[in-house]
Design a protein around this motif. Structure first.
Motif, PDB file in Angstrom:
ATOM      1  N   MET A   1       0.848  -1.205   0.000  1.00  0.00           N
ATOM      2  CA  MET A   1       0.000   0.000   0.000  1.00  0.00           C
ATOM      3  C   MET A   1       0.878   1.249   0.000  1.00  0.00           C
ATOM      4  O   MET A   1       0.568   2.234  -0.676  1.00  0.00           O
TER       5      MET A   1
ATOM      6  N   HIS B   1       0.650   4.118  -2.745  1.00  0.00           N
ATOM      7  CA  HIS B   1       0.423   5.512  -2.344  1.00  0.00           C
ATOM      8  C   HIS B   1       1.589   6.402  -2.760  1.00  0.00           C
ATOM      9  O   HIS B   1       1.385   7.583  -3.063  1.00  0.00           O
TER      10      HIS B   1
ATOM     11  N   HIS C   1      -7.882   3.609  -7.681  1.00  0.00           N
ATOM     12  CA  HIS C   1      -7.332   3.036  -6.448  1.00  0.00           C
ATOM     13  C   HIS C   1      -8.406   3.009  -5.351  1.00  0.00           C
ATOM     14  O   HIS C   1      -8.650   1.970  -4.730  1.00  0.00           O
TER      15      HIS C   1
ATOM     16  N   GLU D   1     -10.682  -0.098  -3.578  1.00  0.00           N
ATOM     17  CA  GLU D   1     -10.639  -0.326  -2.132  1.00  0.00           C
ATOM     18  C   GLU D   1     -12.069  -0.415  -1.589  1.00  0.00           C
ATOM     19  O   GLU D   1     -12.390  -1.285  -0.784  1.00  0.00           O
TER      20      GLU D   1
ATOM     21  N   GLU E   1      -3.756   5.305   6.164  1.00  0.00           N
ATOM     22  CA  GLU E   1      -4.253   3.986   5.781  1.00  0.00           C
ATOM     23  C   GLU E   1      -3.220   2.884   6.073  1.00  0.00           C
ATOM     24  O   GLU E   1      -3.587   1.728   6.302  1.00  0.00           O
TER      25      GLU E   1
HETATM   26 FE   LIG Z   1      -4.907   2.932  -0.435  1.00  0.00          FE
END
Ligand SMILES: [Fe+2]
Ligand SMILES: [Fe+2]
Length: 248
Positions: free
Chosen positions: A33, A37, A77, A81, A151
């Motif tokens: 992740m 990101h 993205h 999610e 996150e």
């Molecule tokens: Fe994410």
């Protein structure tokens, strides 16, 4: 004098280090992740460092395509999610609403990101207004960047429900993204062009070796001018941002 690069103004995410007692799979998922990101962060930084110096309509229209692709990538993205990854976590953990904080964070930047998208798709290069563009960018940046940072810890905190299940949910989402209706002429070059292979050995591009070649010699051709704004080559090598202002 050197030019600033896409590791600023928004700092990149290092891979998690404080991971004692956390399963390997959970750490891997949180690291993946971070990798995803950081692609968003580098693109965002490339936009933030270059928009103010644009004057020629040809540069502005290429830049608007770059911004459109950024928008598509960020939307994709978070959409996946919300529709795949979070529901899978909720299902295997048995905890209803377990990802609600993340969802609320998504909602906090959604409207601003939507308005930014509408602008970069509709404005003509000749009518592009730098001040208006900055206002739109600023309207969602704080919420987006906060979420991109927070996150990671959310994922590490999920370890108690099983790292393998978390990793599988992430992999399932990735497969769905790759199978989905992605426009390879847009999302592939913008994403590859924001991967820095020198950054962190745990954050390397996961595609087969030929994918960057495909991007370079085929998919990048349609919007060639837009990739001038990318911070890296599609082969993961950092490059200078042509419109960034030199620092004294
Ligand atoms: Fe994410
Ligand atoms: Fe998210």
């Amino acid at each position: 004098m050197t030019k600033p690069w896409a590791d600023q103004p928004f700092a990149l995410l290092p891979s998690p280090t404080n991971t004692d007692g956390i399963s390997k799979e959970t750490v891997e998922t949180a690291t993946l992740m971070c990798f995803a990101h950081n692609i968003i962060f580098r693109t965002l930084n490339a936009i933030a460092l270059q928009y103010a110096q644009l004057t020629l309509p040809t540069d502005i229209s290429d830049f608007l395509i770059y911004c459109q692709c950024f928008h598509e990538m960020v939307h994709e993205h978070h959409h996946h999610e919300e529709t795949d990854f979070f529901p899978a976590i909720e299902a295997y953990s048995g905890e209803k609403g377990i990802m609600d904080t993340n969802l609320e964070q998504h909602h906090a930047f959604e409207e601003g990101l939507k308005r930014f998208g509408e602008y970069v798709y509709s404005v003509k290069a000749e009518e592009w207004d730098r001040g208006g563009f900055k206002g739109l960018l600023d309207s969602f940046l704080p919420a987006l960047t906060t979420h991109l940072r927070e996150e990671i810890q959310t994922l590490l905190d999920l370890d108690k429900y099983g790292g393998e299940k978390l990793r599988k949910s992430f992999d399932d989402m990735e497969k769905k993204i790759l199978k989905g209706p992605l426009d390879a002429y847009r999302v592939l070059p913008v994403a590859l062009g924001s991967i820095d292979s020198t950054y962190d050995k745990n954050q390397q591009q996961p595609f087969p070796f030929f994918v960057p070649y495909l991007s370079q010699y085929w998919f990048s051709r349609r919007h060639r001018g837009a990739w001038r704004f990318s911070p890296c080559t599609v082969f993961g090598k950092p490059k200078q941002l042509p419109f960034a202002v030199e620092e004294k």
